[in-house]
Design a protein around this motif. Structure first.
Motif, PDB file in Angstrom:
ATOM      1  N   GLU A  74      48.255  39.452  38.030  1.00  0.00           N
ATOM      2  CA  GLU A  74      47.689  40.084  39.038  1.00  0.00           C
ATOM      3  C   GLU A  74      46.620  39.486  40.032  1.00  0.00           C
ATOM      4  N   PHE A  75      45.893  38.489  38.858  1.00  0.00           N
ATOM      5  CA  PHE A  75      45.040  37.595  39.493  1.00  0.00           C
ATOM      6  C   PHE A  75      45.613  36.656  40.671  1.00  0.00           C
ATOM      7  N   ALA A  76      46.759  36.071  40.396  1.00  0.00           N
ATOM      8  CA  ALA A  76      47.356  35.198  41.110  1.00  0.00           C
ATOM      9  C   ALA A  76      47.525  36.038  42.505  1.00  0.00           C
ATOM     10  N   LEU A  77      48.098  37.051  42.538  1.00  0.00           N
ATOM     11  CA  LEU A  77      48.425  37.799  43.795  1.00  0.00           C
ATOM     12  C   LEU A  77      47.378  38.075  44.618  1.00  0.00           C
ATOM     13  N   THR A  78      46.070  38.283  43.995  1.00  0.00           N
ATOM     14  CA  THR A  78      44.958  38.611  44.670  1.00  0.00           C
ATOM     15  C   THR A  78      43.868  37.826  44.826  1.00  0.00           C
ATOM     16  N   GLU A  79      43.136  37.390  43.703  1.00  0.00           N
ATOM     17  CA  GLU A  79      42.211  36.358  43.965  1.00  0.00           C
ATOM     18  C   GLU A  79      42.421  34.822  44.394  1.00  0.00           C
ATOM     19  N   MET A  80      43.590  34.618  43.690  1.00  0.00           N
ATOM     20  CA  MET A  80      43.895  33.418  43.974  1.00  0.00           C
ATOM     21  C   MET A  80      44.648  33.057  45.689  1.00  0.00           C
ATOM     22  N   ARG A  81      44.699  34.327  46.265  1.00  0.00           N
ATOM     23  CA  ARG A  81      45.053  34.278  47.599  1.00  0.00           C
ATOM     24  C   ARG A  81      44.020  34.394  48.481  1.00  0.00           C
ATOM     25  N   SER A  82      42.690  34.373  48.121  1.00  0.00           N
ATOM     26  CA  SER A  82      41.421  34.827  48.577  1.00  0.00           C
ATOM     27  C   SER A  82      40.660  33.364  48.459  1.00  0.00           C
ATOM     28  N   ASP A  83      39.531  33.467  49.071  1.00  0.00           N
ATOM     29  CA  ASP A  83      38.658  32.240  48.688  1.00  0.00           C
ATOM     30  C   ASP A  83      37.583  32.236  47.705  1.00  0.00           C
ATOM     31  N   ASN A  84      38.155  33.010  46.606  1.00  0.00           N
ATOM     32  CA  ASN A  84      37.511  33.246  45.241  1.00  0.00           C
ATOM     33  C   ASN A  84      38.151  31.931  44.208  1.00  0.00           C
ATOM     34  N   ALA A  85      39.203  31.991  44.220  1.00  0.00           N
ATOM     35  CA  ALA A  85      39.991  31.446  43.074  1.00  0.00           C
ATOM     36  C   ALA A  85      41.104  30.533  43.309  1.00  0.00           C
ATOM     37  N   LYS A  86      41.231  29.824  42.315  1.00  0.00           N
ATOM     38  CA  LYS A  86      42.568  28.708  42.337  1.00  0.00           C
ATOM     39  C   LYS A  86      42.888  28.065  41.346  1.00  0.00           C
ATOM     40  N   SER A  87      43.817  27.563  41.091  1.00  0.00           N
ATOM     41  CA  SER A  87      44.214  26.737  39.756  1.00  0.00           C
ATOM     42  C   SER A  87      43.353  25.635  39.801  1.00  0.00           C
ATOM     43  N   LYS A  88      43.459  24.999  38.487  1.00  0.00           N
ATOM     44  CA  LYS A  88      42.579  24.090  38.160  1.00  0.00           C
ATOM     45  C   LYS A  88      42.981  22.681  38.766  1.00  0.00           C
TER      46      LYS A  88
END
Length: 459
Positions: free
Chosen positions: A63-77
């Motif tokens: 779920e983090f990929a669909l939420t946090e990684m579609r925001s300015d908070n998170a990314k892949s390395k």
């Protein structure tokens, strides 16, 4: 039965055995029962209720990929593979993560509907209401997950099979506003019939959990007047309290700050999860849900209590909120917190602000201050002379709840998603458009719908 819920990728898995102790929810491996199984007594229905929670364990996995990684908070390395689609706002309808998320949530909804279909066999009236309330709470939670992620989605209020005369109608989208109204009705029933925290095992739905989720649904609908009394009641509920230390919320589980969580167990092949490994150590070669420079720069240097929980001191690219103590790095036992008191306090301030740019309400400021005081940060005067602004509230929610899958939906709810994410996309050399706020409907589901399920705009 064959082909039931072919569109939604569901399996007919309901439990005939369960184990639920006073102090814990033991999500034992499920036995498989076809839809033709006949539920005959209270015990078998409770087994099916426990099966709902077992299914719910699949929902947070990516779920983090669909939420946090579609925001300015998170990314892949390292921006590799399908995972890079989320941080670059270029998610494809064939992306495996969005397919699995769709199916996991509809699996939970199916399990809940099985309970509700058979609820009349329960002889104990109090148990009947509780089991129905639990099923409706989790059904509402999964519909809420889906409508926020995909927009208009199929609404399933019962078990549907291909032989039903209205089967085709259930494959089509229901307008998001109608789905939210349905969710609201489920949660209103749940809030009226669920037990209190003191009478429930950890991991099972409670009255407070239903009230908190219902308040968030109201806020999503812009109904501040309905949300405020629920949140005021929760703020005053003495069964819940902020943990003295921010780290204890995550590293000392089953604490009194948590209104609802999905439990997992260390080193158990059936009851563990691997999202902790992906977030904190860097699986999939590159590492997922890692800290953006934008988030790192937004943390107040004085915020010495939250920073080491959000950013791993040993790897400043990785988050540290879900560091595992498991022996097997991929069999992690960190629980997933769906709703906690700090979230409720900030929602309380949001409800009082009621869509305005600021508020001088002492009640709103007190709730905001409690969250900041816990981590030793400056607070606002509580004498009617200070003003809490929308930006301050958004900033506080961003840091307090980072990596808990709230940021994207907060930005949408506050009406700031397009502005914030457009600027972020420009700064990170990717492209963003308003249609990126919704995910594409999985192409595999469209393919088997016979034209009933239509793709979202922009995909």
């Amino acid at each position: 039965m064959k082909n039931i819920y072919k569109l939604l990728g569901l399996f007919i898995l309901v439990s005939s055995t369960y184990s639920c102790g006073k102090d814990d929810l033991n999500l034992a491996p499920l036995s498989q029962i076809g839809d033709n199984a006949f539920y005959q007594n209270d015990e078998e229905i409770e087994g099916a209720v426990i099966a709902i929670y077992d299914g719910l364990q699949e929902v947070p996995m990516r779920e983090f990929a669909l939420t946090e990684m579609r925001s300015d908070n998170a990314k892949s390395k390292s921006r590799e593979g399908d995972w890079a689609q989320f941080e670059s706002f270029s998610v494809k309808s064939t992306n495996v993560a969005i397919v699995n998320y769709w199916r996991a949530n509809y699996n939970v909804i199916f399990r809940a509907n099985v309970v509700l279909k058979n609820i009349e066999v329960v002889q104990d009236g109090a148990k009947k209401n509780q089991y129905a309330a639990e099923a409706r709470f989790v059904r509402a939670l999964s519909h809420f997950n889906l409508v926020r992620a995909y927009g208009d989605v199929p609404l399933l209020d019962k078990v549907v099979t291909p032989t039903d005369s209205d089967y085709a109608a259930y494959l089509a989208k229901t307008p998001a506003a109608d789905v939210l109204t349905f969710i609201q009705t489920d949660l209103e029933f749940a809030a009226a019939n669920l037990p209190s925290k003191a009478s429930a095992s950890f991991g099972r739905a409670t009255m407070a959990a239903a009230q908190g989720l219902l308040a968030k649904v109201y806020l999503t609908q812009g109904n501040y007047a309905a949300a405020q009394p629920l949140l005021t009641q929760l703020v005053a509920n003495n069964q819940y309290a902020l943990q003295a230390a921010y780290s204890d919320v995550f590293y000392s589980e089953k604490n009194n700050e948590i209104l609802f969580a999905i439990p997992y167990t260390n080193d158990d092949v059936n009851e563990s999860q691997d999202f902790s490994f992906e977030m904190t150590q860097g699986g999939q070669v590159s590492g997922l849900n890692f800290v953006t420079d934008d988030l790192a720069g937004a943390i107040d240097p004085a915020d010495v209590e939250r920073k080491p929980v959000l950013i791993n001191p040993l790897d400043p690219k990785a988050n540290a909120k879900f560091l595992t103590t498991s022996g097997n790095a991929r069999l992690c036992g960190n629980d997933w917190i769906v709703l906690r008191l700090a979230d409720v306090l900030l929602l309380h301030a949001e409800a009082i602000m009621a869509g305005q740019s600021e508020t001088a309400s002492v009640a709103a400021i007190k709730s905001y201050n409690l969250v900041r005081a816990r981590v030793g940060l400056s607070t606002l005067p509580e004498n009617g002379t200070a003003k809490l602004t929308k930006q301050m509230l958004m900033d506080e929610r961003r840091i307090e709840l980072a990596f808990e899958n709230h940021r994207l939906y907060d930005l949408i709810r506050f009406g700031e998603a397009q502005n914030v994410l457009s600027n972020y996309a420009t700064n990170t050399a990717v492209s963003f458009s308003p249609t990126d706020l919704l995910l594409p409907i999985p192409q595999a589901e469209i393919n088997v719908s016979g034209g009933a399920l239509l793709q979202n705009p922009g995909y």
